[in-house]
Design a protein around this motif. Structure first.
Motif, PDB file in Angstrom:
ATOM      1  N   ALA A   1      24.487 -15.005  62.374  1.00 57.94           N
ATOM      2  CA  ALA A   1      23.044 -14.732  62.508  1.00 57.94           C
ATOM      3  C   ALA A   1      22.689 -14.276  63.921  1.00 57.94           C
ATOM      4  CB  ALA A   1      22.245 -15.984  62.160  1.00 57.94           C
ATOM      5  N   ARG A   2      21.954 -13.147  63.996  1.00 59.28           N
ATOM      6  CA  ARG A   2      21.476 -12.625  65.276  1.00 59.28           C
ATOM      7  C   ARG A   2      19.946 -12.756  65.321  1.00 59.28           C
ATOM      8  NH1 ARG A   2      24.642  -9.351  68.268  1.00 59.28           N
ATOM      9  NH2 ARG A   2      23.091 -10.116  69.735  1.00 59.28           N
ATOM     10  N   LEU A   3      19.361 -12.352  66.447  1.00 62.18           N
ATOM     11  CA  LEU A   3      17.905 -12.512  66.591  1.00 62.18           C
ATOM     12  C   LEU A   3      17.146 -11.752  65.496  1.00 62.18           C
ATOM     13  CD1 LEU A   3      15.446 -13.572  68.096  1.00 62.18           C
ATOM     14  CD2 LEU A   3      15.625 -11.626  69.654  1.00 62.18           C
ATOM     15  N   ALA A   4      17.627 -10.544  65.138  1.00 59.39           N
ATOM     16  CA  ALA A   4      16.939  -9.769  64.088  1.00 59.39           C
ATOM     17  C   ALA A   4      16.874 -10.590  62.793  1.00 59.39           C
ATOM     18  CB  ALA A   4      17.666  -8.456  63.855  1.00 59.39           C
ATOM     19  N   ASP A   5      17.989 -11.235  62.422  1.00 57.38           N
ATOM     20  CA  ASP A   5      18.005 -12.028  61.183  1.00 57.38           C
ATOM     21  C   ASP A   5      16.991 -13.167  61.258  1.00 57.38           C
ATOM     22  OD1 ASP A   5      20.317 -10.557  60.176  1.00 57.38           O
ATOM     23  OD2 ASP A   5      21.411 -11.598  61.767  1.00 57.38           O
ATOM     24  N   LEU A   6      16.947 -13.785  62.424  1.00 59.97           N
ATOM     25  CA  LEU A   6      16.023 -14.898  62.612  1.00 59.97           C
ATOM     26  C   LEU A   6      14.570 -14.426  62.476  1.00 59.97           C
ATOM     27  CD1 LEU A   6      16.069 -17.905  63.389  1.00 59.97           C
ATOM     28  CD2 LEU A   6      15.932 -17.209  65.781  1.00 59.97           C
ATOM     29  N   LEU A   7      14.271 -13.242  63.024  1.00 62.54           N
ATOM     30  CA  LEU A   7      12.903 -12.723  62.944  1.00 62.54           C
ATOM     31  C   LEU A   7      12.502 -12.486  61.490  1.00 62.54           C
ATOM     32  CD1 LEU A   7      12.869 -10.220  65.965  1.00 62.54           C
ATOM     33  CD2 LEU A   7      11.745 -12.451  65.830  1.00 62.54           C
ATOM     34  N   TYR A   8      13.438 -11.951  60.672  1.00 58.72           N
ATOM     35  CA  TYR A   8      13.126 -11.756  59.249  1.00 58.72           C
ATOM     36  C   TYR A   8      12.822 -13.093  58.592  1.00 58.72           C
ATOM     37  CZ  TYR A   8      14.303  -6.800  59.227  1.00 58.72           C
ATOM     38  OH  TYR A   8      14.286  -5.454  59.454  1.00 58.72           O
TER      39      TYR A   8
ATOM     40  N   ASP B   1      20.017  -1.806  67.997  1.00 58.89           N
ATOM     41  CA  ASP B   1      19.132  -1.096  67.068  1.00 58.89           C
ATOM     42  C   ASP B   1      18.607  -2.012  65.959  1.00 58.89           C
ATOM     43  OD1 ASP B   1      19.362   1.127  68.582  1.00 58.89           O
ATOM     44  OD2 ASP B   1      20.927   2.071  67.372  1.00 58.89           O
ATOM     45  N   ASN B   2      19.441  -2.959  65.506  1.00 60.09           N
ATOM     46  CA  ASN B   2      18.968  -3.878  64.454  1.00 60.09           C
ATOM     47  C   ASN B   2      17.754  -4.659  64.927  1.00 60.09           C
ATOM     48  OD1 ASN B   2      20.898  -3.220  62.650  1.00 60.09           O
ATOM     49  ND2 ASN B   2      22.280  -4.926  63.155  1.00 60.09           N
ATOM     50  N   LEU B   3      17.815  -5.095  66.180  1.00 63.70           N
ATOM     51  CA  LEU B   3      16.690  -5.868  66.723  1.00 63.70           C
ATOM     52  C   LEU B   3      15.443  -4.980  66.794  1.00 63.70           C
ATOM     53  CD1 LEU B   3      15.421  -8.339  68.022  1.00 63.70           C
ATOM     54  CD2 LEU B   3      16.355  -7.623  70.221  1.00 63.70           C
TER      55      LEU B   3
ATOM     56  N   GLU C   1      18.387   4.371  79.189  1.00 63.33           N
ATOM     57  CA  GLU C   1      18.711   4.728  77.797  1.00 63.33           C
ATOM     58  C   GLU C   1      18.129   3.672  76.843  1.00 63.33           C
ATOM     59  OE1 GLU C   1      20.680   4.262  74.157  1.00 63.33           O
ATOM     60  OE2 GLU C   1      21.288   2.953  75.806  1.00 63.33           O
ATOM     61  N   MET C   2      18.243   2.408  77.226  1.00 64.51           N
ATOM     62  CA  MET C   2      17.677   1.333  76.392  1.00 64.51           C
ATOM     63  C   MET C   2      16.157   1.473  76.292  1.00 64.51           C
ATOM     64  SD  MET C   2      17.126  -2.550  77.415  1.00 64.51           S
ATOM     65  CE  MET C   2      15.824  -1.883  78.446  1.00 64.51           C
ATOM     66  N   THR C   3      15.534   1.811  77.430  1.00 61.98           N
ATOM     67  CA  THR C   3      14.072   2.002  77.438  1.00 61.98           C
ATOM     68  C   THR C   3      13.679   3.122  76.470  1.00 61.98           C
ATOM     69  OG1 THR C   3      14.035   1.340  79.737  1.00 61.98           O
ATOM     70  CG2 THR C   3      12.097   2.500  78.955  1.00 61.98           C
ATOM     71  N   ASN C   4      14.422   4.228  76.519  1.00 66.21           N
ATOM     72  CA  ASN C   4      14.128   5.343  75.598  1.00 66.21           C
ATOM     73  C   ASN C   4      14.235   4.878  74.153  1.00 66.21           C
ATOM     74  OD1 ASN C   4      13.896   6.930  77.831  1.00 66.21           O
ATOM     75  ND2 ASN C   4      15.936   7.850  77.674  1.00 66.21           N
ATOM     76  N   ARG C   5      15.295   4.097  73.870  1.00 75.77           N
ATOM     77  CA  ARG C   5      15.485   3.613  72.490  1.00 75.77           C
ATOM     78  C   ARG C   5      14.322   2.739  72.058  1.00 75.77           C
ATOM     79  NH1 ARG C   5      19.473   0.051  71.475  1.00 75.77           N
ATOM     80  NH2 ARG C   5      20.204   0.072  73.623  1.00 75.77           N
ATOM     81  N   ILE C   6      13.831   1.903  72.970  1.00 72.05           N
ATOM     82  CA  ILE C   6      12.695   1.021  72.623  1.00 72.05           C
ATOM     83  C   ILE C   6      11.474   1.875  72.276  1.00 72.05           C
ATOM     84  CG2 ILE C   6      11.029  -0.661  73.554  1.00 72.05           C
ATOM     85  CD1 ILE C   6      13.357  -1.905  75.143  1.00 72.05           C
TER      86      ILE C   6
END
Ligand code: SAM
Ligand code: SF4
Length: 389
Positions: free
Chosen positions: A223-230, A253-255, A295-300
Motif C-alpha cells: 500500500a502506497r499513499l495513493a491507495d490510502l487516499l482512495y 504519477d499514481n499519487l 520536472e516534478m513541478t511540471n508534472r504536478i
C-alpha cells in the motif's frame, strides 16, 4: 484532582503529540488548567530543528522557576524532540525540571506523571528516551521508538484533525536532526489509519490532515499513499483530506492521479525543495537535482488542474556561494510557489553536516538571503493571488 497545561512549540507532529498526551491525561482523571500558572503539571513539548528554537525553550523553562518555587509539589516535564536530543543536559540547563521523556516514549507519560505525585520519596530526575540510532542494533532502536496512537476524544476546536500515517524518517538529510530524535521511518498499517479516521468521522470530524516527515513515501507492504487516499475518501463524512510533508523524489504519477481524481483530496502540495543548487543539494544529501525538482513541478501542474504548491528552503547552508543562492532564487521564480518557508541554516550537533562541513556563511549573509528570498516569494504570492500568471 490534578490539573495540567501543555505548552507546544514546533511542527504538527508536536501539535498532535500534545493532543494525544492531553487526551491520555484527561482519561486518567487529570483536568485541563485554564492557564499555565494554575497548573499542577506543566509539560513543555519541544522542538530541536534549529538552535534558535532550543534557546527560546530554555529561556521559557527558566521563567518557570518561580512557578516551581511557589508550587514545589508540582510537576514540570520536558517532552518532544529536545527531550530525546538533550536528555540529561535538560537538567543542567533547567534544574527545576522533574522529568524528560522522548517522543518515542509517550506511552509511559501518564504513569511517569502519576509516579511523581504518588511515590514517596518522589522519584528524582527521570529521563526516559529511545535508543540512539548510531550506536544500537536497528531492531532494538525500532522497539524503543514506540508508535503512540491512543484513542482521542475530539475537542470542539480540533478541526481539521491531524492523523499520523508515518513515524520517524530515514532520509538523513545532512543538516537535520529529525531521523535521530523521531527514530526510524515506520508507516502505519492502512487499516489502523482507516479505523482511526472512521472513529474521527463518527465524532463529527469532516476534514483531516495526514502527517508524516515524508508522507509521499508512505508504504506499508504493497500500500502506497495513493491507495490510502482512495480508502480514506470512501469514509462517509470525510469531505477534505490534506497531507504533509512530501518528499520530492517520491511524488509519483499514481499519487498525482489520485490527487486529481479524488474530490475530497486537496489540490495543494507542500514539497520542500531546500535549495536550487545541485552542489548544495548534494551536500544536503537530498538525492535529487534542481532539474529533477523542476520536472516534478511540471508534472504536478500538468497532471492536477488548479494545483498549488508551497515549499521550504534553507539559506546559508555550508559553502553556499552567491551563484548557489541565485540558483535557489531561479527555482523559486520557476516553480511559482504559493508560499515558501525560509530558514537560515543552523548547525545541529550529531548531524553529518555539523560533522563534515564548516558553517562558513556569515550571519549577515544568511539574514540578507533570508529576507531577499522572502521578498521574492511575497511578490510571487501577491501575483498568484491577483491571478497575474
Ligand atoms: N520532513 C520535512 C522535510 O523533509 O522537509 C520537514 C522537516 S523539518 C522539521 C522542517 C524544515 O526545517 C525543513 O524542511 C528544513 O527546511 C528546516 N530545517 C531542518 N533542519 C534545519 C537546520 N539544521 N537549519 C535550518 N533549517 C532546518
Ligand atoms: Fe529531516 Fe530530511 Fe527527514 Fe525532512 S526528509 S525530516 S528534512 S531528514
Amino acid at each position: 484532582m490534578h490539573t495540567f497545561y501543555i505548552e507546544t512549540v514546533g511542527c504538527q507532529m508536536n501539535v498532535l503529540d500534545s493532543e494525544l498526551a492531553g487526551s491520555a491525561l484527561l482519561r486518567a482523571g487529570f483536568q485541563q488548567a485554564e492557564t499555565l500558572a494554575d497548573a499542577d503539571v506543566i509539560l513543555y513539548n519541544t522542538c530541536s530543528v534549529r538552535e534558535h528554537a532550543e534557546d527560546k525553550i530554555y529561556s521559557a523553562l527558566g521563567r518557570l522557576k518561580n512557578w516551581k518555587r511557589e508550587k514545589p509539589d508540582s510537576v514540570l516535564g520536558v517532552i518532544g524532540c529536545m527531550a530525546q536530543k538533550d536528555q540529561k543536559l535538560v537538567f543542567q540547563r533547567a534544574p527545576h525540571v522533574d522529568f524528560v521523556l522522548g517522543p518515542g516514549r509517550l506511552d509511559i507519560l501518564v504513569e511517569t506523571v502519576e509516579k511523581l505525585f504518588n511515590e514517596k520519596p518522589r522519584p528524582t530526575k527521570t529521563v526516559c528516551a529511545s535508543l540512539h540510532r548510531a550506536t544500537n542494533k536497528h531492531t532494538d532502536v525500532l522497539e524503543s521508538f514506540r508508535q503512540y496512537n491512543p484513542e482521542r476524544t475530539v475537542r470542539d476546536d480540533a478541526s481539521p484533525s491531524l492523523v499520523r500515517i508515518m513515524f520517524g524518517c530515514d532520509q538523513f538529510c545532512s543538516y537535520c536532526v529529525v531521523p535521530f530524535v523521531r527514530g526510524p521511518e515506520q508507516s502505519r498499517p492502512p487499516q489502523d489509519i482507516v479505523n482511526e479516521v472512521q472513529h474521527l468521522a463518527r465524532q463529527g470530524i469532516t476534514a483531516i490532515t495526514l502527517i508524516g516527515q515524508t508522507v509521499s513515501s508512505y508504504q506499508h507492504q504493497q500500500a502506497r499513499l495513493a491507495d490510502l487516499l482512495y480508502q480514506l475518501s470512501n469514509i462517509i463524512g470525510i469531505e477534505h483530506i490534506d497531507f504533509v510533508t512530501n518528499y520530492p523524489k517520491s511524488i509519483d504519477d499514481n499519487l498525482l492521479q489520485a490527487v486529481r481524481d479524488l474530490s475530497q483530496v486537496s489540490k495543494h502540495l507542500h514539497v520542500p525543495a531546500q535549495s536550487g543548487s545541485d552542489a548544495v543539494l548534494k551536500r544536503m544529501n537530498r538525492h535529487y537535482t534542481a532539474a529533477q525538482y523542476r520536472e516534478m513541478t511540471n508534472r504536478i501542474y500538468d497532471t492536477v488542474p488548479g494545483a498549488t504548491m508551497t515549499s521550504d528552503f534553507i539559506v546559508g547552508f555550508c559553502g553556499e556561494t552567491d551563484e548557489d543562492y541565485e540558483q535557489t532564487v531561479d527555482l523559486v521564480k520557476y516553480c511559482r510557489f504559493r508560499n515558501s518557508f525560509i530558514f537560515k541554516y543552523s548547525p545541529r550537533p550529531g548531524t553529518k553536516a555539523a560533522e563534515l562541513y564548516v558553517d562558513d556563511i556569515p550571519e549577515e549573509v544568511k539574514k540578507y538571503r533570508n529576507n531577499h528570498l522572502l521578498e521574492i516569494q511575497i511578490e510571487i504570492s501577491r501575483q498568484l493571488a491577483a491571478n497575474v500568471f
